[in-house]
Structure formats: C-alpha cells, structure tokens
Scaffold this active site. Structure first.
Site, short mmCIF file in Angstrom:
data_model
loop_
_atom_site.label_atom_id
_atom_site.label_comp_id
_atom_site.label_asym_id
_atom_site.label_seq_id
_atom_site.Cartn_x
_atom_site.Cartn_y
_atom_site.Cartn_z
CB CYS A 2 -0.86 0.03 1.25
SG CYS A 2 -1.85 -1.44 1.46
NE ARG A 27 4.53 1.68 -1.25
CZ ARG A 27 5.74 1.47 -0.74
NH1 ARG A 27 6.78 2.06 -1.25
NH2 ARG A 27 5.89 0.67 0.29
CD1 TRP A 74 -1.29 -5.16 -4.51
CD2 TRP A 74 -0.89 -6.24 -2.59
NE1 TRP A 74 -0.90 -6.45 -4.81
CE2 TRP A 74 -0.66 -7.13 -3.66
CE3 TRP A 74 -0.71 -6.71 -1.29
CZ2 TRP A 74 -0.24 -8.45 -3.47
CZ3 TRP A 74 -0.30 -8.02 -1.10
CH2 TRP A 74 -0.07 -8.87 -2.18
CG ASN A 100 2.93 -0.57 3.25
OD1 ASN A 100 2.45 -1.59 2.75
ND2 ASN A 100 4.19 -0.23 3.06
N GLY A 101 1.17 -2.81 5.41
CA GLY A 101 1.74 -3.95 6.13
C GLY A 101 0.65 -4.91 6.58
CD GLU A 483 13.31 -9.81 -15.62
OE1 GLU A 483 13.03 -10.57 -14.69
OE2 GLU A 483 12.93 -8.63 -15.67
CE LYS A 487 9.55 -7.69 -15.94
NZ LYS A 487 10.62 -7.75 -15.00
CD GLU A 490 6.38 -8.60 -13.75
OE1 GLU A 490 6.12 -8.41 -12.56
OE2 GLU A 490 7.52 -8.42 -14.22
CG HIS A 506 16.55 -33.33 -18.80
ND1 HIS A 506 17.10 -34.58 -18.97
CD2 HIS A 506 17.52 -32.44 -19.15
CE1 HIS A 506 18.37 -34.44 -19.36
NE2 HIS A 506 18.63 -33.15 -19.49
CE LYS A 605 9.19 -0.89 -9.19
NZ LYS A 605 9.67 -1.79 -10.24
C1 F6R Z 1 9.16 -8.15 -11.39
C2 F6R Z 1 9.52 -7.42 -10.19
C3 F6R Z 1 9.65 -8.19 -8.93
C4 F6R Z 1 10.76 -7.60 -8.05
C5 F6R Z 1 10.77 -8.30 -6.69
C6 F6R Z 1 11.92 -7.81 -5.83
O1 F6R Z 1 9.11 -7.32 -12.50
O2 F6R Z 1 9.65 -6.23 -10.18
O3 F6R Z 1 9.85 -9.55 -9.16
O4 F6R Z 1 11.98 -7.77 -8.71
O5 F6R Z 1 9.57 -8.08 -6.03
O6 F6R Z 1 11.84 -6.44 -5.63
P1 F6R Z 1 13.08 -5.58 -5.17
O7 F6R Z 1 14.08 -5.62 -6.25
O8 F6R Z 1 12.52 -4.23 -4.92
O9 F6R Z 1 13.60 -6.24 -3.92
#
Ligand code: F6R
Length: 610
Positions: A2, A27, A74, A100-101, A483, A487, A490, A506, A605
């Site tokens: 949040c 967020r 969130w 937030n939490g 990765e 991308k 998500e 495998h 985020k």
């Molecule tokens: C994916 C993404 C997440 C973050 C993960 C760690 O696009 O952004 O997988 O990489 O939540 O976040 P940080 O780097 O802020 O610890």
C-alpha cells in the site's frame, strides 16, 4: 504494497495529496481513500477503485483543512471494497489511520476490543489500530502516546500514519518493518511510504527505523523511540529529478523506463570506472575494501527480477573474480539450515531496498555476524541502511511495476563489483580494462536495440493470442529467459516459463505443439550451436519459434518463424542487451491485449509483506 501519504501545512491539501498518491499508485491500486480534519471533524472519501476515481470524487469537494491522510491499497485482509479501503476509523470517527503492512495478531486484538464495546465496520487488520488509539486516547494519552501504546500490542509489519480530532495539529507516523519517510520544510510536514511521493516538495527526508515514531507538525518533525527517547535523525538527500517520476509523454511508465535504459546504465557507471588501472571505484565499499580481499565465498540474495539479476551476477563474479558464489531466493534462505564459513560475505540485491523477504534474510545474516552488502536502487531504503556497505544503482525512481531499468542497472553494478573483486585477486589490468571498455560501450548498443521497437511490436502483435509461452536460453542467458517469461506473465497474464534450453528434453518438451511458441535466445556465442539443436527439437514438435540472434548471423533466422537480431556483444555482458527485446515484447503483448502494464493485477511494486 500500500501507499501512504500524510500532509500538514498551508498548501492546497487535496491537490497535493492526490498528486502524491498518484505517484504511489504503483504500490497498490485496488482501492483508495483520504481523510481530513475539517472544523474539528474527520471527513473522508473512499473508493473501491483506482486513484483516478478518488480524484473524480474529490473534484466535488472544497477542503481547506489539514492534517490529511491519503492511501492506495493492495488488499491483504478483506476484499477491495469501499469499507475495507483506508483510512480506517475508530467507533466515533475521531481517529483515522492509513497503514502499509499486516497486523498478524489483529484477530485476538479485535476480540479484546469488541469485548470492551468497540464496534468494527471493516474486515481489515488496520481497523484494530484505529480502535486501539481510540482506547488509549480515551484513557488520557496524547496521540503519540496512544500510538506508542498501540505499537506495544500489535505484532507484524506496519508503516502507519494517524490523525485524531482530539489532537488535531499533528500527524503521528510509526514504523515496524515497512518503510516510512518523514520530512518537513516551509511548505509543511509530510509522511510517505516512498520518497517518490514527496520528492516534489522536499528532497531531504528522514527514514524511520523499526520501533520509531514521528510527530509531524507544521513547524517540524520529532522522532522518538518506544521508550520516548528523542532520536537525532540524519536527513537523507534524494537527488531525483521530479521528471523522473513522471511519464514525460510516454503512455506508460514501463515503456518510459525501458527507453531510459541507455541513460540509466550510463548513470550507474558514471565516475566509477578507472580505465587506466583496469579497475573500479566504488565509494560505498571503501570501508570494507580490506575485508573483501579475504572473502572466499559470496552469496547473493534477492527476489523476483532481482534474483534473476543475481543468477547472472553469480556467473560474472565466478568468471571475473574467481570467487565461488551462491545465489538463493531470499524468501527461502532463512528457512534452511545453512552452515556459515568464516570468510563469507552476503550481497542483497533489491531495487526498492524494502522487500520484506530480502530484509528478513538480511536480518538472519546480520544476526550471524557475517559481512553484508547491499546493491540497492532506492537511496536511504532499509536494505541500504541495514547492510555493512553497498553500491547504489543510481537508476532513478522505477515506477513501472514490472522491473526493467533496475534489472539492467543491477547487471551493470554486478559487473563493476566483479571487476572490483577481480582486481583484488587475479584479474589482470588488461583483462579488467577490456571488460570495462565493453561495459562502457553497452549504452549505445542498448540504444540500437531500442531503435528496433517497432519491429518488436509487430512480432508481439502476432503472438498475443497464445495462452502459453516458453523462453529459453543457455548459460548467461538462461536467467534472461527466466526474466523474459516473468515479464510476459506479470503484465499480459499469458502463462510463460523460462527454461535452460538444455533442460527442455528432461520433461517440459512434452508440452510443445503448434499452440506453444518459444522465444529462443540464440546469440552468436559459446552456446549458439547447442541452442540450435534445442531449437530444432522444438520445431520437430511443431512449436513456433521466435529467435533472438546476433546481427550478422543471418543463418540463425532460418530456425524461427520470426527473428530479432541485436548487436554483437561479449557473452558475459549479453543479458544487458538481450533482455531489452524481451521487455519490449512483453510490453507490446500486454498493450495489444488492452492491459495496463503499469498496473498488473494482483501485483505491487514494493512487496513489504512476507
Ligand atoms: C518483477 C519485479 C519483482 C521484483 C521483486 C523484488 O518485474 O519487479 O519480481 O523484482 O519483487 O523487488 P526488489 O528488487 O525491490 O527487492
């Protein structure tokens, strides 16, 4: 998760709060709300929707009062309804709280409070805080003492901001494992969960530590601990240009941040390369320079995209510095019984510097007394403060929920770090110089890849209707494949898997048919021939293939239905380049399907819960 904002001061509070909240929307964005003290009463607005819906509602209002609180949610406890949106209130609506939490013991506390006659109106854990503050204020405590007493009872993670009509000239903020930043200047006092929210108004910020409480008034901020001791806090300067936290003409933050990568890599490298010595200067590591010389093993800990960067970091450190390196998911690390060696160091890689899983792993390492390093983008964030030393990414604020520019800047930092460690060991001046020269040439190569964005967009349009996708690569580009898959899933909600191309046979190859396309990273490097064999295996089962190859290798094109070629690059640095088409591909698939890539469903985020 949040986003929280608090403001007290003379400015147009609604406009200021909404602009700040908009910057925090990444967020969390399933509901939003605000509360303000006007003429001795709390008035509020909450919506089960995005921040813009709240903005629409507020257009009809004319509020002059402060203090005020704003929140974008969130959901953790309770569905994203209007009732569960924050702020949450006490029985008499004299107290408003944004949080937030997660409050882990909220059920027991709610039972206790209900027995005392408190009436709850939401399913949230946060509402407990409002009722506890009400209880303690009712017993004669000031707002800050009521919040302190509340903190003694609640367990879990929280960044909170609280206002009360009984003590209307202040906001009280507190922190336990969730970021809280406070600031004050002649424009007023601010509380936020993220520097991006308030950097427009103040570049000097105080980061609260766990167990600290701040009282924010018009004239300033006072921070105390649980024992009411006054804390002298250092102000951290955040040098972000506000333009960096705006879309600047791009339709989404994600594409803006993808396009920014040449500059962000340049910023990461700036002032750190000493070419004549084939060496690297990393100011943040100076104090542990001697200790690092004796390190015999490194462990990199991270989550999500940062974890994939760490996987590449392992290859880089082992190849360039010759130090055995382990990588682990921060979330799993603390649950395994791991023997610690005497000459070990641990590096924590995180864009936000606030990821709860990574912070908990750091806590574990710190408790063991081992050397901890941070590779972090957000200046002043928890990981940067709780590690012994570290390196900042200098990538500027990353707002898009899907990490892009942070990933490439992490790779640039990990390369610098590898050279730094290598030069303390057996890496020769010439070898160091060669890697650094190649690293310096990367931003212009990334620019060349970005120029192919329309070509990649066309490819993306063709593949948007598939339900499954495979990304495969080898060696340095195996994590890049992971990765690429992350991308795509998500932001476009297509099921995608990243695989080492060799592992397909495998098991996973059983899935391949004409409805299951694969994105194959088949650059002209040591793995090209092996990749070609693995691609052939896919094609033999009618799987459509998109090739990511190297310019000049026209022959690779014949192995795919579609192909994208990128400039030649040395293998250890190739993920910095090969990831860019995968980011663009995911972005354009999401957009072609009508999704907002900046607000992927269910994601946030900054993941401040475990
Ligand atoms: C994916 C993404 C997440 C973050 C993960 C760690 O696009 O952004 O997988 O990489 O939540 O976040 P940080 O780097 O802020 O610890």
């Amino acid at each position: 998760m949040c986003g929280i904002i608090g403001y007290i001061g003379p400015k147009d509070n609604l406009e200021l709060g909404m602009n700040s909240l908009k910057r925090l929307e990444y967020r969390g964005y399933d509901s939003a709300g605000m509360a303000i003290i006007e003429e001795g009463k709390i008035s509020s607005e909450r919506v089960a929707g995005k921040v813009n819906e709240l903005r629409e509602k507020l257009k009809e209002r004319d509020s002059e009062g402060t203090p005020c609180l704003f929140h974008s949610r969130w959901a953790t406890h309770g569905k994203p309804t209007k009732e569960n949106a924050h702020p949450q209130f006490d029985c008499k609506r004299e107290v408003a709280v944004v949080h937030n939490g997660i409050i882990e013991n909220h059920k027991e506390l709610k039972e206790m409070l209900e027995k005392e006659g408190h009436e709850f109106s939401s399913e949230t854990d946060t509402e407990t805080i409002a009722h506890l503050v009400e209880k303690f204020q009712g017993e004669g405590s000031s707002l800050e003492d009521a919040v302190r007493k509340t903190m003694e009872l609640i367990r879990g993670a929280y960044g909170i901001a609280v206002i009360s009509t009984k003590d209307p000239e202040k906001i009280v903020a507190a922190r336990m494992s969730s970021p809280v930043i406070v600031s004050s200047n002649k424009e007023g006092g601010f509380v936020a969960s993220d520097p991006a929210a308030i950097v427009e108004h103040s570049s000097k910020m105080i980061f609260l530590e766990d167990g600290e409480l701040a009282v924010i008034k018009r004239g300033g901020v006072e921070v105390t601990d649980m024992a009411k001791r006054k804390k002298e806090k250092e102000e951290v300067r955040i040098d972000w240009d506000i333009k960096e936290a705006q879309k600047s003409g791009y339709p989404h933050f994600m594409i803006k941040e993808i396009m920014e990568q040449p500059e962000t890599i340049e910023n990461t490298l700036r002032g750190r390369i000493i070419k004549e010595d084939g060496d690297v200067k990393l100011g943040g590591l100076e104090q542990v320079r001697e200790e690092l010389k004796g390190v015999e093993k490194l462990t990199l800990l991270a989550c999500g995209t940062s974890y994939y960067a760490s996987m590449i970091g392992k290859f880089l450190i082992e190849e360039i510095a010759g130090i055995p390196t382990e990588v682990d998911l921060a979330s799993e690390f603390r649950y395994r019984k791991r023997p610690y060696g005497r000459r070990e160091a641990f590096a924590f890689i995180s864009q936000s510097g606030e990821t709860a899983d990574t912070l908990k792993a750091l806590e574990e390492v710190n408790n063991k007394g081992a050397l901890s390093l941070g590779i972090v983008n957000v200046v002043g964030s928890s990981i940067s403060r709780y590690t012994d030393a570290g390196i900042y990414n200098h990538a500027g604020p990353e707002i898009g929920v899907a990490s892009t520019k942070a990933f490439t800047s992490q790779l640039a930092v990990l390369t610098l770090f590898s050279v730094f460690l290598g030069r303390q060991r057996n890496l020769s001046l010439n070898e160091g110089r060669e890697i650094l020269e190649k690293l310096e040439s990367l931003p212009s190569k990334v620019r060349e890849v970005l120029e192919k964005k329309d070509e990649i967009k066309e490819v993306a349009k063709k593949y948007g209707e598939y339900e499954n996708f495979l990304f495969m690569g080898r060696r340095y580009n195996f994590p890049t494949a992971l990765e690429g898959a992350l991308k795509l899933k998500e932001i476009s909600y297509i099921h995608a898997e990243g695989y080492s191309a060799a592992e397909m046979k495998h098991g996973a190859i059983a899935l391949i048919d004409e409805s299951f396309p694969a994105f194959a990273i088949a650059l002209s490097d040591s793995m090209r021939e092996k990749m070609v064999s693995n691609i052939e295996e896919i094609r033999a089962r009618s799987g459509p293939v998109i090739i990511l190859g190297t310019e000049g290798d026209e022959g690779i094109k014949e192995y795919g239905e579609d192909s994208i070629l990128i400039p030649e690059v040395t293998e250890p640095l190739s993920p910095l380049l090969s990831v860019v088409p995968l980011q663009l591909f995911a972005y354009y698939v999401a957009v072609s399907k009508g999704f907002d890539p900046d607000k992927p469903r269910n994601l946030s985020k900054v993941v401040t819960v475990e």
